[in-house]
Every structure is written in structure tokens, then in C-alpha cells.
Design an enzyme around this catalytic site. Structure first.
Site, PDB file in Angstrom:
ATOM      1  N   ASP A 298     -24.688  14.360 -22.187  1.00 33.59           N
ATOM      2  CA  ASP A 298     -23.973  14.769 -23.609  1.00 33.59           C
ATOM      3  C   ASP A 298     -23.562  13.392 -23.946  1.00 33.59           C
ATOM      4  OD1 ASP A 298     -21.846  15.265 -24.905  1.00 33.59           O
ATOM      5  OD2 ASP A 298     -21.526  17.096 -24.329  1.00 33.59           O
ATOM      6  N   HIS A 299     -23.922  13.178 -25.163  1.00 28.38           N
ATOM      7  CA  HIS A 299     -23.737  11.633 -25.437  1.00 28.38           C
ATOM      8  C   HIS A 299     -22.648  11.425 -25.662  1.00 28.38           C
ATOM      9  CE1 HIS A 299     -24.193  12.911 -29.518  1.00 28.38           C
ATOM     10  NE2 HIS A 299     -23.369  11.544 -30.045  1.00 28.38           N
TER      11      HIS A 299
ATOM     12  N   HIS B   9     -19.948  18.760 -26.673  1.00 30.26           N
ATOM     13  CA  HIS B   9     -19.288  17.711 -27.086  1.00 30.26           C
ATOM     14  C   HIS B   9     -17.330  17.906 -27.221  1.00 30.26           C
ATOM     15  CE1 HIS B   9     -22.957  15.857 -27.976  1.00 30.26           C
ATOM     16  NE2 HIS B   9     -23.016  16.258 -29.223  1.00 30.26           N
TER      17      HIS B   9
HETATM   18  C1  BG6 Z   1     -25.610  15.855 -31.819  1.00 28.98           C
HETATM   19  C2  BG6 Z   1     -25.933  16.908 -32.536  1.00 28.98           C
HETATM   20  O1  BG6 Z   1     -25.443  16.028 -30.411  1.00 28.98           O
HETATM   21  O2  BG6 Z   1     -24.222  15.112 -32.250  1.00 28.98           O
HETATM   22  C3  BG6 Z   1     -25.681  16.618 -34.260  1.00 28.98           C
HETATM   23  O3  BG6 Z   1     -27.031  17.535 -32.561  1.00 28.98           O
HETATM   24  C4  BG6 Z   1     -24.468  15.670 -34.592  1.00 28.98           C
HETATM   25  O4  BG6 Z   1     -25.997  17.791 -35.136  1.00 28.98           O
HETATM   26  C5  BG6 Z   1     -24.452  14.622 -33.480  1.00 28.98           C
HETATM   27  O5  BG6 Z   1     -24.649  15.060 -35.966  1.00 28.98           O
HETATM   28  C6  BG6 Z   1     -22.918  13.903 -33.828  1.00 28.98           C
HETATM   29  O6  BG6 Z   1     -22.762  12.900 -32.928  1.00 28.98           O
HETATM   30  P1  BG6 Z   1     -21.906  11.437 -33.180  1.00 28.98           P
HETATM   31  O7  BG6 Z   1     -22.159  10.484 -32.335  1.00 28.98           O
HETATM   32  O8  BG6 Z   1     -22.708  10.971 -34.554  1.00 28.98           O
HETATM   33  O9  BG6 Z   1     -20.635  12.233 -33.639  1.00 28.98           O
END
Ligand code: BG6
Length: 352
Positions: free
Chosen positions: A43-44, A106
Site C-alpha cells: 500500500d504505497h 490508503h
Molecule cells: C492509487 C490509486 O493507489 O493512489 C489512484 O489507484 C490514486 O487512483 C493514487 O490516484 C493516489 O496516490 P498519491 O500518492 O498520488 O496520493
């Protein structure tokens, strides 16, 4: 044959499954070949320095932890607003939607990092044990209570911006949500009675991800100009990485007026170390065998369990999502979920 050994690792990217049952199926299938310690579920958001910093703020300082509870905190807002729309990902997005794309993973991780009890250590399982407890302590939603506690929205055409239904590969009558807001409650001693507002949307007015703790009010205000609920802690994850504590200070001059002013730590500018990108950090952790920033199976499944009544409600609900104009902050809807206002020139959600 013979390729799988203890030092072999498998990396899985979210969303894992489309509901609890499919996620369990994936975990069973992968689990029949690999042990849990070999599985790195990404989960980044957990790779973001700014989110990891929440634990440092809470557990490396003496002043926050004593106030981090329902005695001092009135509500908590967890927000991920994006300016981007679905772009070229219509096909994927339409069967996914904001709940599966952003909330189940997230926002849930932001919730865990904000609400968890102090872990015994920073070892992977000590941290993950505490995170699971938070998700399992969430007051379960029911198909009926979803109507009161969850809002789904979809962006509509505005000026030169397409609405969701006009985007590439989106069916004309799609009900897929591009915005979700949930009023969640955690049923434990620390958080009893404190609403946690989880909100995310595409094509909002600006890009901002933040955790806002709104403190309770003083019993009485002796200073003129004093604002109710003036104290808040804003942990901004993006676009800037900062921590702002909003306090009231005396307005210069002969009067006794006070005004709200932020004490700001600009983490990008004030700290000199290089801040690795989220995926860079996570992939390095895979190589080094550090599981702390990855989802464990029970954590993932508990998060699916929490959102299932929402999916079940929406599957039956014939009411279309609420429309909000592309590139806006949406509109006031029920418990003010949609509004974000400016505080001292910096964005911060205004809902308490
Ligand atoms: C991803 C989603 O996991 O996270 C995307 O699939 C989203 O839809 C993105 O745009 C948002 O990541 P960040 O790091 O730009 O907030």
C-alpha cells in the site's frame, strides 16, 4: 520446481480482491505456496515519509501522546483529495471506484497510524498487531447505517472539464463513486465518542492529503476574538510535507485580542536528509526483508470486512451518487462532509 525457498519474496499490489471473499481467495491461493513472512502486500501510502512521521510525532515526543484521546480531541479528519480525474484508467476505475481504490487501503492505513496504541517496538509484527486492533475496533457498519454514515459522489461536467460519465470507457449510466466520505467510530477507551471522517475524491479543487485532529474547546474564553475550537493539529502528507499546530496568540497592540496562528514544521525544507519516494522505499524494504510497511493478511481482511456493508448497500441502492462539479470542493451534504476551507491561507478541512 525448487524455485521457492525461505529467501524468496512475493510482492502484491493493491487492491487485492474486489471484496472480502475474493481477497480471501487470493490470500489462500498465494498462501498455499508462500509463507506469510514471504508476502509483501504493498500500500504505497505506507511508503510515504509523511505517514511514517505520524508514529514518530506520537511516540517520540512527550507532548502529543497525553492529548491523543477523546478527552482532548473532538474529531479527526482523514482526507485524500485529488485534482486528477480517472484519466485513461476508465475501464479499471469503473469496476473499482473510490471505496476500493482509496478507502479500503490508503485511508484505512492513515486511520491506523493515527489511532493505534503504542506498539511494543517498531518490529513489523508489533506495529501490525496494533494496526489490526484499530480496524477490528471500528464500530461495524450495517447495510442500514450506511445511509446515515456514508456519502458517495461522482464528479460532473463543469466549464471545460468532463464529468465522470463523459470520460473514456465509462458507461453512460455508471453509479461508480469518485468520492466517498465515511463517518467512522472506534469502539475503544481512547477513541469512544470521537468521529473519524474518512474522505477521498477525484477531480476536487486541489490536491491535498492530510490528517487533522480537531481539539475540544476550552470551558471558557477570557480573550476577546477567541475562536471556538481554535486548536488543531494538521499533518499534511501532500502536496507538501508539513506539521501545523494551530494555536491562539495575542494580536499585537494594546488590546487583548487573540488570533489563530500555525506553528509550522516544513519537513521538506527543515530536514536535510533525502526523502525517498514511496515505491523506492518499499521496494528497498522488500529487498532487505523488512515487512513493517506492508499489509499483513489479517489487516487486509479486516479492512475488507469493514467496507463490505457499504458495497452491499450500494449494490442494492438505486439512488445515483450525489453529483459535484469537477474541480470543486463539492457541496454541503448532510454532515458537512464535503467542505474544505482555507485557514490562514493554508488548506485545512473545516468540519468539526
Ligand atoms: C492509487 C490509486 O493507489 O493512489 C489512484 O489507484 C490514486 O487512483 C493514487 O490516484 C493516489 O496516490 P498519491 O500518492 O498520488 O496520493
Amino acid at each position: 520446481m525448487g524455485l521457492n525457498a525461505d529467501n524468496v519474496r512475493v510482492v502484491l499490489e493493491k487492491p487485492l480482491g474486489t471484496d472480502l471473499a475474493s481477497s480471501q481467495q487470493i490470500n489462500n491461493d498465494v498462501g498455499s505456496f508462500f509463507k506469510e513472512e514471504q508476502i509483501y502486500r504493498i500500500d504505497h501510502y505506507l511508503g510515504k515519509e509523511s505517514l511514517q512521521n505520524v508514529l514518530a510525532l506520537r511516540f517520540a515526543n512527550v507532548m502529543f501522546e497525553p492529548m491523543w484521546n477523546n478527552k482532548y480531541i473532538k474529531s479527526v479528519q482523514l482526507t485524500i483529495a485529488e485534482q486528477l480525474g480517472v484519466e485513461e484508467r476508465g475501464e479499471f476505475y469503473d469496476i473499482t471506484g473510490a471505496l476500493r481504490d482509496m478507502v479500503q487501503n490508503h485511508l484505512m492505513q492513515m486511520l491506523c497510524m493515527t489511532a493505534m496504541e503504542p506498539p511494543k517496538s517498531l518490529d513489523a509484527d508489533d506495529v501490525r498487531d496494533e494496526k489490526v486492533k484499530v480496524i477490528k475496533s471500528l464500530k461495524p457498519l450495517t447495510i442500514e447505517s450506511v445511509n446515515e454514515n456514508v456519502v458517495r459522489g461522482q464528479y460532473t461536467e463543469a466549464r471545460d472539464m468532463k464529468g465522470y460519465l463523459q470520460e473514456l470507457n465509462i458507461p453512460a449510466e455508471s453509479f461508480t463513486e469518485t468520492y466517498v466520505a465515511i463517518k467512522a467510530e472506534i469502539d475503544n477507551e481512547r477513541w469512544q465518542g470521537v468521529p473519524f471522517y474518512l474522505r477521498t475524491g477525484k477531480r476536487m479543487a486541489d490536491k491535498v492529503a492530510e490528517i487533522v485532529l480537531n481539539f475540544r474547546d476550552l470551558d471558557s474564553h477570557i480573550f476577546p476574538g477567541s475562536q471556538p475550537f481554535a486548536n488543531r493539529l494538521v499533518i499534511e502528507l501532500q502536496p507538501f510535507d508539513s506539521v501545523r499546530l494551530c494555536v491562539q496568540v495575542k494580536t499585537p497592540g494594546t488590546g487583548n485580542n487573540v488570533e489563530v496562528t500555525p506553528m509550522t514544521i516544513d519537513l521538506d525544507k527543515q530536514l536535510t536528509g533525502r526523502r525517498p519516494e514511496a515505491y523506492e522505499r518499499l521496494l528497498l524494504d522488500v529487498i532487505n526483508g523488512n515487512l513493517a510497511l506492508f499489509n499483513r493478511r489479517d489487516e487486509l481482511e479486516a479492512a475488507w470486512e469493514y467496507v463490505m456493508p457499504i458495497l452491499d448497500n450500494w449494490a442494492k441502492n438505486t439512488q445515483a451518487p450525489h453529483g459535484y462539479a469537477a474541480h470543486s470542493w463539492g457541496r454541503k451534504q448532510r454532515v458537512n462532509y464535503w467542505r474544505v476551507t482555507a485557514i490562514n491561507g493554508t488548506k485545512s478541512s473545516s468540519i468539526v
